[in-house]
Design a protein around this motif. Structure first.
Motif, PDB file in Angstrom:
ATOM      1  N   MET A 205       1.936  18.145  77.665  1.00  0.00           N
ATOM      2  CA  MET A 205       1.806  16.872  76.978  1.00  0.00           C
ATOM      3  C   MET A 205       3.148  16.467  76.404  1.00  0.00           C
ATOM      4  SD  MET A 205      -1.651  16.542  74.823  1.00  0.00           S
ATOM      5  CE  MET A 205      -2.737  17.907  75.104  1.00  0.00           C
ATOM      6  N   LEU A 206       3.450  15.193  76.508  1.00  0.00           N
ATOM      7  CA  LEU A 206       4.694  14.669  75.955  1.00  0.00           C
ATOM      8  C   LEU A 206       4.445  14.238  74.511  1.00  0.00           C
ATOM      9  CD1 LEU A 206       5.877  12.489  78.970  1.00  0.00           C
ATOM     10  CD2 LEU A 206       6.616  14.778  78.374  1.00  0.00           C
ATOM     11  N   ILE A 207       5.450  14.482  73.661  1.00  0.00           N
ATOM     12  CA  ILE A 207       5.318  14.078  72.261  1.00  0.00           C
ATOM     13  C   ILE A 207       6.567  13.333  71.822  1.00  0.00           C
ATOM     14  CG2 ILE A 207       3.756  15.959  71.650  1.00  0.00           C
ATOM     15  CD1 ILE A 207       6.113  17.366  70.312  1.00  0.00           C
ATOM     16  N   ASN A 208       6.393  12.465  70.836  1.00  0.00           N
ATOM     17  CA  ASN A 208       7.455  11.704  70.169  1.00  0.00           C
ATOM     18  C   ASN A 208       8.487  11.119  71.121  1.00  0.00           C
ATOM     19  OD1 ASN A 208       6.165  12.248  67.748  1.00  0.00           O
ATOM     20  ND2 ASN A 208       7.310  14.126  67.428  1.00  0.00           N
ATOM     21  N   GLY A 209       9.733  11.565  71.054  1.00  0.00           N
ATOM     22  CA  GLY A 209      10.838  10.983  71.824  1.00  0.00           C
ATOM     23  C   GLY A 209      10.776  11.222  73.315  1.00  0.00           C
ATOM     24  N   GLU A 210       9.908  12.120  73.774  1.00  0.00           N
ATOM     25  CA  GLU A 210       9.793  12.407  75.202  1.00  0.00           C
ATOM     26  C   GLU A 210       9.033  11.310  75.946  1.00  0.00           C
ATOM     27  OE1 GLU A 210       7.784  16.152  75.202  1.00  0.00           O
ATOM     28  OE2 GLU A 210       9.522  17.254  74.476  1.00  0.00           O
ATOM     29  N   ILE A 211       8.306  10.469  75.228  1.00  0.00           N
ATOM     30  CA  ILE A 211       7.506   9.410  75.843  1.00  0.00           C
ATOM     31  C   ILE A 211       8.437   8.269  76.244  1.00  0.00           C
ATOM     32  CG2 ILE A 211       5.588   7.801  75.498  1.00  0.00           C
ATOM     33  CD1 ILE A 211       4.582   9.763  73.296  1.00  0.00           C
ATOM     34  N   LYS A 212       8.426   7.880  77.522  1.00  0.00           N
ATOM     35  CA  LYS A 212       9.361   6.889  78.045  1.00  0.00           C
ATOM     36  C   LYS A 212       8.757   5.505  78.281  1.00  0.00           C
ATOM     37  CE  LYS A 212      12.697   9.864  78.342  1.00  0.00           C
ATOM     38  NZ  LYS A 212      13.481   9.998  77.130  1.00  0.00           N
TER      39      LYS A 212
ATOM     40  N   ILE B  65      -1.987   9.373  67.446  1.00  0.00           N
ATOM     41  CA  ILE B  65      -1.269   9.878  66.271  1.00  0.00           C
ATOM     42  C   ILE B  65      -2.030  11.105  65.787  1.00  0.00           C
ATOM     43  CG2 ILE B  65      -0.637   9.401  63.883  1.00  0.00           C
ATOM     44  CD1 ILE B  65      -0.419   6.437  64.658  1.00  0.00           C
ATOM     45  N   MET B  66      -1.344  12.255  65.769  1.00  0.00           N
ATOM     46  CA  MET B  66      -1.997  13.502  65.340  1.00  0.00           C
ATOM     47  C   MET B  66      -0.947  14.514  64.905  1.00  0.00           C
ATOM     48  SD  MET B  66      -2.921  15.579  68.832  1.00  0.00           S
ATOM     49  CE  MET B  66      -4.027  14.423  69.545  1.00  0.00           C
ATOM     50  N   ASP B  67      -1.412  15.569  64.237  1.00  0.00           N
ATOM     51  CA  ASP B  67      -0.550  16.695  63.895  1.00  0.00           C
ATOM     52  C   ASP B  67      -0.545  17.621  65.112  1.00  0.00           C
ATOM     53  OD1 ASP B  67       0.805  18.842  62.890  1.00  0.00           O
ATOM     54  OD2 ASP B  67      -0.441  19.078  61.097  1.00  0.00           O
ATOM     55  N   TYR B  68       0.523  17.574  65.903  1.00  0.00           N
ATOM     56  CA  TYR B  68       0.567  18.281  67.178  1.00  0.00           C
ATOM     57  C   TYR B  68       0.496  19.799  67.003  1.00  0.00           C
ATOM     58  CZ  TYR B  68       1.860  19.479  71.935  1.00  0.00           C
ATOM     59  OH  TYR B  68       1.847  19.984  73.209  1.00  0.00           O
TER      60      TYR B  68
ATOM     61  N   PRO C  77      -1.283   9.610  80.469  1.00  0.00           N
ATOM     62  CA  PRO C  77      -0.060   8.991  80.981  1.00  0.00           C
ATOM     63  C   PRO C  77      -0.296   8.026  82.143  1.00  0.00           C
ATOM     64  CG  PRO C  77      -0.191  11.284  81.662  1.00  0.00           C
ATOM     65  CD  PRO C  77      -1.321  11.042  80.720  1.00  0.00           C
ATOM     66  N   ASN C  78      -1.410   8.159  82.874  1.00  0.00           N
ATOM     67  CA  ASN C  78      -1.642   7.323  84.052  1.00  0.00           C
ATOM     68  C   ASN C  78      -2.367   6.023  83.728  1.00  0.00           C
ATOM     69  OD1 ASN C  78      -0.412   9.276  85.617  1.00  0.00           O
ATOM     70  ND2 ASN C  78      -2.324  10.336  86.030  1.00  0.00           N
ATOM     71  N   ALA C  79      -2.835   5.864  82.494  1.00  0.00           N
ATOM     72  CA  ALA C  79      -3.537   4.639  82.113  1.00  0.00           C
ATOM     73  C   ALA C  79      -2.536   3.488  82.033  1.00  0.00           C
ATOM     74  CB  ALA C  79      -4.228   4.838  80.770  1.00  0.00           C
ATOM     75  N   GLN C  80      -3.060   2.263  82.030  1.00  0.00           N
ATOM     76  CA  GLN C  80      -2.200   1.091  81.961  1.00  0.00           C
ATOM     77  C   GLN C  80      -2.580   0.298  80.730  1.00  0.00           C
ATOM     78  OE1 GLN C  80       0.131   1.649  83.715  1.00  0.00           O
ATOM     79  NE2 GLN C  80       1.141  -0.267  84.113  1.00  0.00           N
ATOM     80  N   PRO C  81      -1.842   0.224  79.676  1.00  0.00           N
ATOM     81  CA  PRO C  81      -0.657   1.022  79.339  1.00  0.00           C
ATOM     82  C   PRO C  81      -1.053   2.450  78.949  1.00  0.00           C
ATOM     83  CG  PRO C  81      -1.240  -0.381  77.494  1.00  0.00           C
ATOM     84  CD  PRO C  81      -2.191  -0.725  78.607  1.00  0.00           C
ATOM     85  N   PRO C  82      -0.101   3.399  78.936  1.00  0.00           N
ATOM     86  CA  PRO C  82      -0.412   4.793  78.592  1.00  0.00           C
ATOM     87  C   PRO C  82      -1.034   4.896  77.194  1.00  0.00           C
ATOM     88  CG  PRO C  82       1.805   4.622  79.466  1.00  0.00           C
ATOM     89  CD  PRO C  82       1.308   3.221  79.273  1.00  0.00           C
ATOM     90  N   VAL C  83      -1.952   5.855  77.045  1.00  0.00           N
ATOM     91  CA  VAL C  83      -2.648   6.034  75.769  1.00  0.00           C
ATOM     92  C   VAL C  83      -1.957   7.132  74.971  1.00  0.00           C
ATOM     93  CG1 VAL C  83      -4.846   6.616  74.673  1.00  0.00           C
ATOM     94  CG2 VAL C  83      -4.829   5.317  76.808  1.00  0.00           C
TER      95      VAL C  83
ATOM     96  N   ASP D 131       3.522  11.186  58.611  1.00  0.00           N
ATOM     97  CA  ASP D 131       3.988  12.570  58.778  1.00  0.00           C
ATOM     98  C   ASP D 131       3.237  13.271  59.909  1.00  0.00           C
ATOM     99  OD1 ASP D 131       5.960  12.531  56.824  1.00  0.00           O
ATOM    100  OD2 ASP D 131       4.532  13.039  55.233  1.00  0.00           O
ATOM    101  N   MET D 132       3.065  12.557  61.019  1.00  0.00           N
ATOM    102  CA  MET D 132       2.383  13.116  62.179  1.00  0.00           C
ATOM    103  C   MET D 132       3.217  12.854  63.425  1.00  0.00           C
ATOM    104  SD  MET D 132      -1.597  12.444  61.600  1.00  0.00           S
ATOM    105  CE  MET D 132      -2.475  13.099  60.213  1.00  0.00           C
ATOM    106  N   ASP D 133       2.687  13.277  64.569  1.00  0.00           N
ATOM    107  CA  ASP D 133       3.379  13.126  65.846  1.00  0.00           C
ATOM    108  C   ASP D 133       2.660  12.098  66.707  1.00  0.00           C
ATOM    109  OD1 ASP D 133       5.295  15.287  65.433  1.00  0.00           O
ATOM    110  OD2 ASP D 133       3.564  16.614  65.596  1.00  0.00           O
ATOM    111  N   LEU D 134       3.413  11.505  67.629  1.00  0.00           N
ATOM    112  CA  LEU D 134       2.847  10.611  68.631  1.00  0.00           C
ATOM    113  C   LEU D 134       2.709  11.426  69.916  1.00  0.00           C
ATOM    114  CD1 LEU D 134       2.043   7.641  69.100  1.00  0.00           C
ATOM    115  CD2 LEU D 134       4.314   7.283  70.035  1.00  0.00           C
ATOM    116  N   VAL D 135       1.479  11.591  70.393  1.00  0.00           N
ATOM    117  CA  VAL D 135       1.205  12.459  71.537  1.00  0.00           C
ATOM    118  C   VAL D 135       0.645  11.617  72.681  1.00  0.00           C
ATOM    119  CG1 VAL D 135      -0.054  14.483  72.350  1.00  0.00           C
ATOM    120  CG2 VAL D 135       0.727  14.379  69.991  1.00  0.00           C
ATOM    121  N   LEU D 136       1.227  11.766  73.869  1.00  0.00           N
ATOM    122  CA  LEU D 136       0.774  11.044  75.055  1.00  0.00           C
ATOM    123  C   LEU D 136      -0.463  11.741  75.606  1.00  0.00           C
ATOM    124  CD1 LEU D 136       1.438   8.777  77.078  1.00  0.00           C
ATOM    125  CD2 LEU D 136       2.759  10.436  78.365  1.00  0.00           C
TER     126      LEU D 136
END
Length: 166
Positions: free
Chosen positions: A1-8, A55-58, A46-52, A38-43
Motif C-alpha cells: 500500500m502506498l502512503i502519504n508522499g508515495e501517492i502520485k 485517512i488513518m493511523d497507518y 489505486p485502480n478506481a477512478q479517481p483513486p480512493v 496527525d494521521m496518514d493518507l493511505v491509498l
C-alpha cells in the motif's frame, strides 16, 4: 500500500478516519487534512477512478492486520501424513501392531498413508495386497475412514486414511 508522499495521483476520492466519504480532493488538500489530524493518507483502491484514499493511523492499521493474521495462523491446524508400510506376507501380530500405530496417529488428528510393498513375483498377485488394505480398513473403521481408495504406483499399493470428525 502506498502512503502519504508515495501517492502520485492528481486528485483522490477521500474517506475519513471514521469511514465516511468526504468527496474528491486534490492530493495536496487530502495530505493536509491527514496531517492536521496527525494521521496518514493511505491509498486503498489505486485502480478506481479517481483513486480512493483513506485517512488513518497507518502504524496502528498494520499492527491490527498483523495481529489478525497471527490469530488466524494459531487457529490453523496442521495435518501431517504418517506412513505405515505393510508387506503381503505380514504376520497377524505384526499386522495388529501396525493397526495400533495407525489408531494412535489417527486419534492425534493425523492422516495415515497405508502402503503395501510388493517384492519380486508378488506383483503377479495384486489381489493379496488389495485384500490386506481392505482388512486394514476394517480394523480401523471406528476411528478412521478411507480418504483415497487403494491405488497401484509402481511396486507399491497405497491408500490414504483420514480421522473421523467428531
Amino acid at each position: 500500500m502506498l502512503i502519504n508522499g508515495e501517492i502520485k495521483a492528481k486528485e483522490v476520492r477521500l474517506v475519513g478516519a471514521d469511514g465516511e466519504a468526504l468527496g474528491i480532493f486534490p492530493i495536496k488538500d487530502a495530505m493536509n487534512m491527514a496531517y492536521d489530524n496527525d494521521m496518514d493518507l493511505v491509498l486503498m483502491a489505486p485502480n478506481a477512478q479517481p483513486p480512493v484514499c483513506r485517512i488513518m493511523d497507518y502504524g496502528k492499521f498494520c499492527f491490527e492486520r498483523n495481529k489478525k493474521e497471527k490469530e488466524a495462523r494459531k487457529k490453523q491446524q496442521v495435518v501431517e501424513v504418517k506412513e505405515i508400510q505393510l508387506s503381503c506376507r505380514i504376520d497377524t501380530h505384526d499386522f495388529q501392531t501396525k493397526v495400533n500405530h495407525a489408531t494412535r496417529f489417527l486419534s492425534s488428528g493425523n492422516k495415515v498413508r497405508v502402503v503395501v510393498k510388493f517384492k519380486g513375483r508378488e506383483m503377479t498377485h495384486l489381489e493379496i495386497g488389495r485384500d490386506m488394505l481392505t482388512k486394514f480398513e476394517e480394523a480401523i473403521s471406528e476411528i478412521g475412514q478411507v480418504d483415497k481408495k487403494p491405488t497401484l504406483e509402481g511396486r507399491f499399493m497405497s491408500m490414504l486414511v483420514a480421522p473421523i470428525k467428531k
